[in-house]
Design an enzyme around this catalytic site. Structure first.
Site, short mmCIF file in Angstrom:
data_model
loop_
_atom_site.label_atom_id
_atom_site.label_comp_id
_atom_site.label_asym_id
_atom_site.label_seq_id
_atom_site.Cartn_x
_atom_site.Cartn_y
_atom_site.Cartn_z
N LYS A 65 79.74 57.38 52.16
CA LYS A 65 80.46 56.21 51.62
C LYS A 65 81.73 55.92 52.42
CE LYS A 65 78.53 55.57 47.13
NZ LYS A 65 78.70 55.50 45.68
N LYS A 97 66.82 57.29 52.20
CA LYS A 97 66.63 57.06 50.77
C LYS A 97 66.66 55.57 50.41
CE LYS A 97 70.42 57.29 48.04
NZ LYS A 97 71.45 57.66 47.07
N LYS A 132 70.52 51.21 46.53
CA LYS A 132 71.04 49.94 46.01
C LYS A 132 71.77 49.14 47.08
CE LYS A 132 72.49 52.00 41.63
NZ LYS A 132 73.63 52.67 41.04
#
Ligand code: TYM
Length: 330
Positions: free
Chosen positions: A113, A195, A198
């Site tokens: 992130k 993965k 979102k």
């Protein structure tokens, strides 16, 4: 004997994906009879990235609606919004003081992130796992059903809990992670080596739970495979096909061997359509219920209000015992 306790949650950022459904929610639904379950919407964790306030508010309710539409029974489970149980923020702060910078800086999610939001590497993003530990430990959870990507956060939760118990005596139950093999890591349809997420930039990579059936079919038809044209499980050499097999397995509960047999001699075109149809069949009734629920905000408010009340009972008991042990006047 009293039931074992489960806690889990999903961040209120962005639209939920098939990965969230298969890796988390679908397993929760299966566990609701056997365990005493606490399922929350982690809206405080969402603040670690910038959100439009109205979108965050709406997402919180949308996730609640998905939980119920997917089959979580609000009478059997405690379903609540993290921010409405103030004990989370309070224990989160306390646990910050029992968590080391060194262990936080090893967290993969923080590194990912921080790379994605280089202009906003805030302190909350860094201490995120201590708040997640608070979420889990407040309820003395025995089991935490999550996708594989959250296991590192579960490990640090266990470390923090053990550290605290060693210093002050038995206070927290040491939680176990629960990861279902078939759905532990649903990969992207365009990039099956990472993965399904979102926050993907390529929308064809992700099945969103709100996607219309035609969109789902189109995305599966475009899914990246390989040139072998044989439906065989081999993550290393055939990540795309293996991911589709895993999705099909998680949805139908068929084993990988059964799936290999079912599609023996079949080409990828037919296989992809069958996977898409299975996903559509599973999601359609959820989508219908979801839309109905979103049109009934009073009902949703009732659920989360009652959920927060229930959650507070156990959370405040744990927090008070923590405070007493560390010398904070209750
Ligand atoms: P979040 O919101 O990223 O994801 C919610 C759940 O979905 C799982 N998941 C997946 N599983 C399989 N394949 C995928 N592609 C996939 N993508 C997501 C995640 O593993 C997770 O179980 N920090 C948490 C939220 C949280 C939490 C908690 C979880 C806050 N407090 C306490 C458990 C207990 C998170 O960001 O999950």
């Amino acid at each position: 004997m009293s039931k074992k306790i489960i806690l889990s949650g999903i961040q209120a950022t962005g639209k939920l994906t098939l990965g969230n459904y298969l890796g988390a929610i679908d397993n929760w639904v299966k566990m609701q009879e056997e365990y005493e379950c606490y399922y929350m919407i982690a809206n405080l964790h969402s603040l670690t990235v910038r959100n439009d306030p109205e979108t965050l508010r709406n997402n919180t309710l949308k996730i609640l609606a998905i939980y119920i539409a997917a089959g979580l029974d609000p009478d059997k489970n405690t379903i609540f919004i993290q921010s409405q149980v103030k004990e989370h923020a309070e224990l989160g702060w306390i646990l910050d003081c029992y968590t080391y910078m060194g262990e936080l800086s090893r967290m993969t999610q923080f590194k990912d992130k921080a790379a994605k939001h280089a202009d906003n590497i805030n302190a909350g993003l860094f201490t995120y796992p201590a708040l997640m530990a608070a979420d889990i430990l407040l309820y003395q959870a025995d089991l935490v059903p999550v996708g594989e990507d959250q296991m590192q956060h579960l490990e640090i939760t266990r470390d923090i809990a053990e550290r605290f118990n060693n210093l002050y005596g038995e206070t927290f139950v040491i939680p176990e992670g629960y990861v279902r093999k078939a759905s532990k890591r649903i990969m992207g349809l365009q990039d099956p080596t990472s993965k399904m997420s979102k926050s993907a930039t390529n929308l064809n990579d992700v099945i969103f739970l709100e996607d219309e059936p035609e969109v789902i079919l189109k995305k599966f038809k475009r899914a990246v495979t390989d040139s072998e044209n044989i439906i065989r499980f081999d993550i290393e050499n055939k990540p795309g096909v293996s991911n589709l097999m895993q999705i099909y397995s998680a949805i139908t509960s068929k084993t990988i061997e059964e799936i290999e047999k079912e599609f023996e001699g079949s080409g990828y075109g037919n296989f992809k359509t069958k996977v898409a149809e299975a996903v559509i069949q599973k999601l359609e009734p959820i989508q219908i219920k979801y839309k109905e629920l979103l049109n009934n905000p009073e009902y949703l408010e009732k659920i989360y209000t009652k959920g927060a009340e229930n959650a507070r009972e156990l959370a405040s008991k744990t927090l008070n015992s923590v405070k007493e042990k560390i010398g904070i006047i209750v």
